[in-house]
Enzyme design. Structure first.
Site, PDB file in Angstrom:
ATOM      1  N   GLU A   7       0.828  -1.199   0.000  1.00 23.98           N
ATOM      2  CA  GLU A   7       0.000   0.000   0.000  1.00 23.98           C
ATOM      3  C   GLU A   7       0.864   1.250   0.000  1.00 23.98           C
ATOM      4  O   GLU A   7       1.957   1.280   0.574  1.00 23.98           O
ATOM      5  CB  GLU A   7      -0.947  -0.006   1.216  1.00 23.98           C
ATOM      6  CG  GLU A   7      -1.977  -1.120   1.100  1.00 23.98           C
ATOM      7  CD  GLU A   7      -3.054  -1.076   2.157  1.00 23.98           C
ATOM      8  OE1 GLU A   7      -2.849  -0.419   3.191  1.00 23.98           O
ATOM      9  OE2 GLU A   7      -4.105  -1.703   1.940  1.00 23.98           O
TER      10      GLU A   7
ATOM     11  N   CYS B   5      -1.762   6.700   9.570  1.00 31.24           N
ATOM     12  CA  CYS B   5      -0.585   6.034  10.116  1.00 31.24           C
ATOM     13  C   CYS B   5      -0.979   4.769  10.872  1.00 31.24           C
ATOM     14  O   CYS B   5      -1.879   4.769  11.686  1.00 31.24           O
ATOM     15  CB  CYS B   5       0.134   6.987  11.064  1.00 31.24           C
ATOM     16  SG  CYS B   5       1.580   6.261  11.811  1.00 31.24           S
TER      17      CYS B   5
END
Ligand code: SF4
Length: 383
Positions: A93, A368
């Site tokens: 990703e 995150c």
């Protein structure tokens, strides 16, 4: 023919050597390199300055492969999380994060000179399309297909170890996102904060940095590590170094070991010593990242310990309120906004420049600690 030659990961001199080994003038190697990395040709057939026969031989002997886009998850803040399929089927990703004027004020990836002293804590601001978009943008790249470091707060860590990406796969990842976003290198910032621990892939990441620095200033590239102490020296000795970000998350070994089991093999004292030894250019700062988790590391005592631990370092603290994930991270909670503010203010009062990260793309799980590359249920969860 299958070749170990990595077209997107090869340096200029390696392309020149390949040209020489094919009994071609060495300048052909530079032409090919420039076509791939400066002109943005993604197909040898487009490199018109090469003879047709050479274009065919390149396609046959050293085929180009760019990761394909398997998923594209846009977020309401303009971020896009990409699922990218590699040649061997692995899914990684990457995240595209557009810049906005408000984002730039609280962007930990900005030139650290923007915060030269003990600045007041920068409060996260709403995304709301109120801010005019800027030309700059950030792409968050993965360095591995999983991660063995197993940080307790990280979804990638729940999925276990993966293999290292090659430099060509790292560059291909970047180019796939740039092409899809319709962007060039203009305004580009790069952060190695996606899947994987960059310092556990020093060969691939270091080579990728060499290639990136042909087009991007090292000041626009940040490598984030959990603190693999033996690798600091290798990256520190580079002639052109990226910005350094270190994931600290706790200022005492017991809490940090709970959050980051790697602390048992790479003790906190050694990590801070490696940070102190990192050669910083004047007016530059490194970043200490601190994922803030309610009831775990967000007390005034935690803030005080962190201030003392980092005393004397030219460092900016980036506070990252936890992105909750009830499936992968059950039991972990994001602190209240007041608690986040109090923690940041205490650091600031202690003399540390501090920013609070506005998560990018939480509704696309692009924030995150939410990159996982796979969609199946977690193998391991932590309560
Ligand atoms: S935070 Fe980074 S180092 Fe830690 S498990 Fe996640 S990807 Fe690995």
């Amino acid at each position: 023919m299958t070749s170990p030659f990595d077209p997107l990961g090869a340096t200029v001199s390696e392309w020149e050597d390949l040209a020489g080994s094919w009994s071609l003038p060495r300048y052909r190697g530079r032409q090919i390199f420039d076509a791939l990395h400066r002109k943005g040709d993604r197909d040898y057939g487009l490199v018109r300055e090469l003879p047709g026969g050479l274009r065919e031989r390149l396609a046959s002997d050293v085929p180009l492969f760019l990761p394909s886009i398997a998923r594209r998850d846009p977020s309401s803040d303009g971020s896009v999380k990409y699922g990218l399929r590699l040649a061997d089927g692995a899914l990684i990703e990457a995240v595209f994060m557009p810049g906005t004027r408000s984002f730039s004020e609280a962007n930990e990836f900005e030139d650290a000179r923007a915060h030269p002293g003990a600045a007041p804590a920068l409060r996260a601001r709403p995304f709301a399309g109120a801010a005019a978009p800027l030309a700059k943008f950030t792409i968050c790249l993965s360095s591995q297909t999983g991660c063995a470091v197993d940080c307790a707060f990280c979804v990638t860590g729940r999925l276990g170890a993966g293999r290292n990406l090659t430099a060509g796969e790292i560059l291909g990842q970047l180019y796939a996102v740039l092409d899809d976003a319709g962007r060039s290198f203009d305004g580009l910032r790069i952060v190695f904060m996606g899947m994987g621990e960059p310092f556990l892939n020093p060969d691939g990441v270091s080579r990728a940095l060499d290639l990136l620095f042909e087009r991007v200033s090292p000041r626009r590239v940040t490598v984030s590590t959990s603190g693999i102490t033996p690798a600091f020296a290798r990256f520190a000795s580079r002639e052109r170094r990226p910005n350094l970000a270190v994931s600290i998350n706790a200022a005492d070994s017991e809490t940090r070991s709970r959050l980051m089991p790697i602390t048992r093999t790479h003790p906190l004292e050694g990590v801070v010593a490696a940070m102190r030894a990192w050669p910083l250019e004047s007016h530059r700062r490194m970043t200490a990242e601190y994922v803030l988790i309610a009831g775990v590391n967000d007390s005034p005592e935690n803030a005080g310990r962190l201030t003392r631990l980092l005393a004397g370092l030219r460092v900016k603290v980036n506070v990252i309120p936890l992105n909750e994930d009830p499936v992968y991270l059950p039991g972990w909670k994001r602190p209240s906004e007041d608690a986040i503010d109090r923690f940041a203010a205490r650091l600031s009062a202690g003399g540390l420049p501090v920013t609070v990260r506005r998560s990018r793309g939480p509704d696309a799980n692009a924030a995150c600690g939410q990159l996982k590359g796979r969609t199946e249920d977690p193998r391991r969860t932590r309560g």
